[in-house]
Motif scaffolding. Structure first.
Motif, PDB file in Angstrom:
ATOM      1  N   ASP A   1       0.956  -1.139   0.124  1.00 56.04           N
ATOM      2  CA  ASP A   1       0.027   0.053  -0.138  1.00 56.04           C
ATOM      3  C   ASP A   1       0.775   1.162   0.025  1.00 56.04           C
ATOM      4  O   ASP A   1       1.750   1.328   0.948  1.00 56.04           O
ATOM      5  CB  ASP A   1      -0.905  -0.003   1.326  1.00 56.04           C
ATOM      6  N   ARG A   2       0.829   2.259  -1.000  1.00 65.46           N
ATOM      7  CA  ARG A   2       1.520   3.279  -1.045  1.00 65.46           C
ATOM      8  C   ARG A   2       0.871   4.522  -0.578  1.00 65.46           C
ATOM      9  O   ARG A   2      -0.559   4.893  -0.992  1.00 65.46           O
ATOM     10  CB  ARG A   2       2.159   3.337  -2.711  1.00 65.46           C
ATOM     11  N   THR A   3       1.372   5.285   0.265  1.00 64.02           N
ATOM     12  CA  THR A   3       0.926   6.546   0.549  1.00 64.02           C
ATOM     13  C   THR A   3       2.129   7.574   0.397  1.00 64.02           C
ATOM     14  O   THR A   3       2.980   7.811   1.315  1.00 64.02           O
ATOM     15  CB  THR A   3       0.413   6.705   2.107  1.00 64.02           C
ATOM     16  N   GLY A   4       1.997   8.501  -0.672  1.00 69.07           N
ATOM     17  CA  GLY A   4       3.147   9.184  -0.807  1.00 69.07           C
ATOM     18  C   GLY A   4       4.569   8.486  -1.215  1.00 69.07           C
ATOM     19  O   GLY A   4       4.441   7.651  -1.989  1.00 69.07           O
ATOM     20  N   LYS A   5       5.464   8.675  -0.366  1.00 66.66           N
ATOM     21  CA  LYS A   5       6.835   7.960  -0.530  1.00 66.66           C
ATOM     22  C   LYS A   5       6.940   6.907   0.473  1.00 66.66           C
ATOM     23  O   LYS A   5       7.753   6.149   0.680  1.00 66.66           O
ATOM     24  CB  LYS A   5       7.923   8.829  -0.121  1.00 66.66           C
ATOM     25  N   LYS A   6       5.551   6.803   1.395  1.00 66.54           N
ATOM     26  CA  LYS A   6       5.861   5.587   2.514  1.00 66.54           C
ATOM     27  C   LYS A   6       5.170   4.194   1.774  1.00 66.54           C
ATOM     28  O   LYS A   6       4.316   4.323   0.760  1.00 66.54           O
ATOM     29  CB  LYS A   6       4.775   6.187   3.540  1.00 66.54           C
ATOM     30  N   LEU A   7       5.732   3.321   2.174  1.00 64.58           N
ATOM     31  CA  LEU A   7       5.342   2.018   1.758  1.00 64.58           C
ATOM     32  C   LEU A   7       4.834   0.901   2.680  1.00 64.58           C
ATOM     33  O   LEU A   7       5.577   1.172   4.065  1.00 64.58           O
ATOM     34  CB  LEU A   7       6.169   1.179   1.122  1.00 64.58           C
ATOM     35  N   ARG A   8       3.712   0.319   2.824  1.00 62.67           N
ATOM     36  CA  ARG A   8       3.591  -0.711   3.744  1.00 62.67           C
ATOM     37  C   ARG A   8       3.079  -1.916   3.235  1.00 62.67           C
ATOM     38  O   ARG A   8       2.076  -1.970   2.229  1.00 62.67           O
ATOM     39  CB  ARG A   8       2.396  -0.062   4.667  1.00 62.67           C
ATOM     40  N   LEU A   9       3.710  -2.989   3.806  1.00 58.68           N
ATOM     41  CA  LEU A   9       3.215  -4.400   3.335  1.00 58.68           C
ATOM     42  C   LEU A   9       1.695  -4.546   3.311  1.00 58.68           C
ATOM     43  O   LEU A   9       1.157  -4.509   4.366  1.00 58.68           O
ATOM     44  CB  LEU A   9       4.062  -5.385   3.819  1.00 58.68           C
ATOM     45  N   ASN A  10       0.956  -5.216   2.318  1.00 55.50           N
ATOM     46  CA  ASN A  10      -0.277  -5.419   2.586  1.00 55.50           C
ATOM     47  C   ASN A  10      -0.555  -6.859   2.704  1.00 55.50           C
ATOM     48  O   ASN A  10       0.457  -7.849   2.788  1.00 55.50           O
ATOM     49  CB  ASN A  10      -1.273  -4.835   1.241  1.00 55.50           C
ATOM     50  N   ALA A  11      -1.895  -7.272   2.547  1.00 56.43           N
ATOM     51  CA  ALA A  11      -2.077  -8.683   2.842  1.00 56.43           C
ATOM     52  C   ALA A  11      -1.532  -9.600   1.804  1.00 56.43           C
ATOM     53  O   ALA A  11      -0.966 -10.673   2.004  1.00 56.43           O
ATOM     54  CB  ALA A  11      -3.765  -8.998   3.019  1.00 56.43           C
ATOM     55  N   PHE A  12      -1.594  -9.097   0.564  1.00 58.82           N
ATOM     56  CA  PHE A  12      -0.800  -9.908  -0.516  1.00 58.82           C
ATOM     57  C   PHE A  12       0.602  -9.976  -0.220  1.00 58.82           C
ATOM     58  O   PHE A  12       1.244 -11.246  -0.598  1.00 58.82           O
ATOM     59  CB  PHE A  12      -1.133  -9.220  -1.992  1.00 58.82           C
ATOM     60  N   GLY A  13       1.217  -8.913   0.264  1.00 63.39           N
ATOM     61  CA  GLY A  13       2.614  -8.870   0.233  1.00 63.39           C
ATOM     62  C   GLY A  13       3.267  -9.865   1.586  1.00 63.39           C
ATOM     63  O   GLY A  13       4.041 -10.476   1.422  1.00 63.39           O
TER      64      GLY A  13
END
Length: 301
Positions: free
Chosen positions: A49-61
């Motif tokens: 999941d991408r918010t600007g330059k931030k990344l967060r691993l989602n359920a798929f990841g």
């Protein structure tokens, strides 16, 4: 799907930061970003999941990360196995520890047997050890308390009494035993929260009705003796870490049988080189000898 894509994905997934991941991998951020995008296109789902330059691993990841780490784990085991076959006298043993007090003697004993084998040792919290073992980043962990996981083999190598250490001239220095409740107003030196020994002591003191007051909290238990000697504070010290040459007095805790368990841990599925297997034998023998010496010392008290 390429191996390089998996390596890049795992690094980004662990750091959740594209710039830091690119720096860690020594590649440009744009190249890394394109590689991750191609992987997502191959899989047909977004991994972050991408918010600007931030990344967060989602359920798929998160789901894919488990498989990717397992795949690279197996490939790394194969690489180590071939390296061991080609050059059995050489190699590196990766080791993680929660305390380094016993390491010098262990490494010296093993180096006498295998002078060409190198070591890389890191000191980590107990919970970090499980991650390192599962990722295949370390061969062994020396942990206190033992790691309790189904996929990790854990062999208790030492049951180590814990003593109270005070400087000469301290009000308790002429005593052989002390009650925990007598320590309510003392200042302590010790390791930081998160280390098994520290968490154990905190719980013990809380059960006696007080919160221990720490004037020093560090990462290296070996420094505690100097702080105790200087009168900075008192500490709970494992019996095996005592140095008879230090001007320090040791007391038993009267109403409690305080011990720490030291365990040698390894991943059940990890390939262990011949050198690693010999290292395990050296560790077990070292602590067996240490235990015998401690029994002799206890008998003379």
């Amino acid at each position: 799907m390429e191996l390089l894509q998996l390596q890049y994905f795992i690094t980004v997934a662990r750091l959740e930061h594209m710039t830091e991941a690119a720096r860690s991998l020594h590649v440009t951020q744009s190249s890394l970003s394109k590689t991750i995008q191609r992987l997502e296109e191959d899989l047909g789902v977004p991994l972050f999941d991408r918010t600007g330059k931030k990344l967060r691993l989602n359920a798929f990841g998160s789901q894919f990360l488990q498989r990717a780490e397992r795949a690279l784990f197996e490939l790394e085991q194969g690489r180590q196995e071939l390296r061991d076959m080609a050059s059995p006298e050489y190699g590196t043993i990766e080791l993680a520890v929660t305390t380094a007090s016993t390491l010098p003697n262990i490494l010296r004993a093993f180096r006498d047997k295998r002078p060409h084998v190198q070591f890389h040792v890191q000191m980590v919290h107990t919970e970090r050890m499980t991650t390192l073992l599962r990722r295949g980043e370390v061969d062994f962990c020396l942990s206190s308390p033992p790691v309790q996981e189904d996929d990790i083999e854990c062999q208790i190598v030492l049951v180590d009494p814990i003593l109270l250490a005070v400087p000469q001239g301290h009000r308790l220095a002429n005593r052989s035993q002390v009650l925990l409740t007598e320590l309510r107003d003392e200042w302590f030196v010790g390791v930081k929260k998160g280390y098994g020994a520290r968490d154990f002591i905190d719980q013990l003191c809380q059960s006696a009705g007080f919160e221990p007051k720490f004037v020093y909290e560090g990462d290296e238990p070996a420094r505690l003796s100097a702080l105790i000697e200087a009168g900075v504070g008192i500490a709970f010290i494992p019996s095996s870490a005592r140095n008879p040459r230090d001007p320090i007095c040791y007391l038993q805790i009267e109403e409690e049988q305080l011990v720490r368990q030291i365990a040698l841990c390894w991943h059940k599925s990890r390939y262990l080189s011949r050198a690693a297997q010999e290292f395990r034998e050296v560790v077990i023998e070292y602590f067996r000898s240490t235990s015998d010496e401690m029994k002799g010392t206890t008998a003379r008290w």
